[in-house]
Design a protein around this motif. Structure first.
Motif, PDB file in Angstrom:
ATOM      1  N   GLN A   1       0.863  -1.110  -0.083  1.00 57.77           N
ATOM      2  CA  GLN A   1      -0.047   0.022   0.109  1.00 57.77           C
ATOM      3  C   GLN A   1       0.846   1.245  -0.141  1.00 57.77           C
ATOM      4  O   GLN A   1       1.947   1.318   0.786  1.00 57.77           O
ATOM      5  N   VAL A   2       0.598   2.044  -0.946  1.00 57.96           N
ATOM      6  CA  VAL A   2       1.476   3.535  -1.098  1.00 57.96           C
ATOM      7  C   VAL A   2       0.440   4.699  -0.750  1.00 57.96           C
ATOM      8  O   VAL A   2      -0.570   4.797  -1.549  1.00 57.96           O
ATOM      9  N   ALA A   3       0.281   5.213   0.342  1.00 59.99           N
ATOM     10  CA  ALA A   3      -0.458   6.446   0.787  1.00 59.99           C
ATOM     11  C   ALA A   3      -2.018   5.960   0.484  1.00 59.99           C
ATOM     12  O   ALA A   3      -2.608   6.843  -0.147  1.00 59.99           O
ATOM     13  N   GLY A   4      -2.384   4.583   0.801  1.00 57.46           N
ATOM     14  CA  GLY A   4      -3.647   4.151   0.533  1.00 57.46           C
ATOM     15  C   GLY A   4      -3.992   3.572  -0.733  1.00 57.46           C
ATOM     16  O   GLY A   4      -5.019   3.009  -0.759  1.00 57.46           O
ATOM     17  N   TYR A   5      -2.985   3.850  -1.848  1.00 57.60           N
ATOM     18  CA  TYR A   5      -3.274   3.032  -2.979  1.00 57.60           C
ATOM     19  C   TYR A   5      -2.781   1.645  -3.097  1.00 57.60           C
ATOM     20  O   TYR A   5      -1.547   1.481  -2.489  1.00 57.60           O
ATOM     21  N   PRO A   6      -3.299   0.763  -3.875  1.00 58.43           N
ATOM     22  CA  PRO A   6      -2.751  -0.585  -3.956  1.00 58.43           C
ATOM     23  C   PRO A   6      -1.661  -0.325  -4.965  1.00 58.43           C
ATOM     24  O   PRO A   6      -1.701   0.613  -5.827  1.00 58.43           O
ATOM     25  N   ALA A   7      -0.322  -0.936  -4.749  1.00 55.21           N
ATOM     26  CA  ALA A   7       0.818  -0.785  -5.459  1.00 55.21           C
ATOM     27  C   ALA A   7       1.619  -1.965  -5.746  1.00 55.21           C
ATOM     28  O   ALA A   7       1.097  -3.157  -4.626  1.00 55.21           O
ATOM     29  N   TYR A   8       2.460  -2.239  -6.439  1.00 55.73           N
ATOM     30  CA  TYR A   8       3.249  -3.441  -6.605  1.00 55.73           C
ATOM     31  C   TYR A   8       4.641  -3.066  -6.806  1.00 55.73           C
ATOM     32  O   TYR A   8       5.041  -2.066  -7.516  1.00 55.73           O
ATOM     33  N   LEU A   9       5.322  -3.860  -6.080  1.00 50.28           N
ATOM     34  CA  LEU A   9       7.094  -3.531  -6.204  1.00 50.28           C
ATOM     35  C   LEU A   9       7.701  -4.647  -6.875  1.00 50.28           C
ATOM     36  O   LEU A   9       7.341  -5.975  -6.667  1.00 50.28           O
TER      37      LEU A   9
END
Length: 197
Positions: A129-137
């Motif tokens: 999670q990045v500032a509430g957004y779903p994200a992928y690393l």
């Protein structure tokens, strides 16, 4: 007699599907409200602080002067968009005060998370999670250098914001962990700005 038994049996079965107990939903109690966010492909709803159309977004505008100082950035300037990211994609080149690392931001307009999982490979992606957004690393191999780290932010249906960091050319002190630390920090800052747009 048999013809009469079938409708009565059917009525008994249908009555059993509709409960009138307090706190127990019945088939007639279901609402048809749609989620406020999600995808048209029928997959689970995606919870974002705010869906932002990246087609008109300049990624460099997501870094405020305060964030630039806090992140140790020297510059954030428009870069050359990559055709692979869709027509109208924009790019921003980022340089850090510590010249060991460089970075970029791209708007990906030609597919969202489903496309990402197919092109990069789902097994190579780590969800966060990045500032509430779903994200992928994901970490990227690069011959002759330390490689890089990419964070894909699910900003809108079918669109991603890519933030990456990598070791500068000839920088032997750069590490993949260092690149990931910077990519995640920049991604968190720009995602917070994105949510406030």
């Amino acid at each position: 007699m048999r013809r009469l038994a079938v409708p009565f049996l059917l009525a008994a079965v249908l009555t059993g599907c509709s409960s009138t107990e307090v706190g127990k939903p019945s088939a007639g109690d279901q609402t048809g409200s749609a989620p406020t966010t999600g995808t048209s492909a029928g997959t689970a709803p995606v919870n974002r602080p705010k869906a932002v159309d990246l087609k008109t977004l300049d990624p460099c505008s997501l870094i405020t002067p305060e964030q630039k100082t806090a992140l140790g950035l020297k510059s954030a300037n428009a870069g050359t968009p990559l055709p692979d990211y869709g027509e109208g994609s924009k790019s921003c080149n980022v340089s850090f005060d510590v010249r060991t690392y460089l970075g970029t931001m791209h708007t990906l307009l030609n597919g969202g998370v489903d496309r990402l999982k197919k092109t990069v490979g789902e097994s190579k992606l780590t969800s966060l999670q990045v500032a509430g957004y779903p994200a992928y690393l994901t970490q990227r191999e690069s011959p002759g250098s330390v490689g890089g780290c990419e964070v894909y932010i699910d900003a809108n249906e079918g669109q991603l914001l890519l933030v990456d960091a990598f070791g500068g050319l000839g920088e032997t002190s750069a590490t993949t962990d260092g690149a990931c630390e910077r990519a995640k920090a920049v991604a968190g800052a720009v995602a917070a700005t994105l949510a406030a747009k």
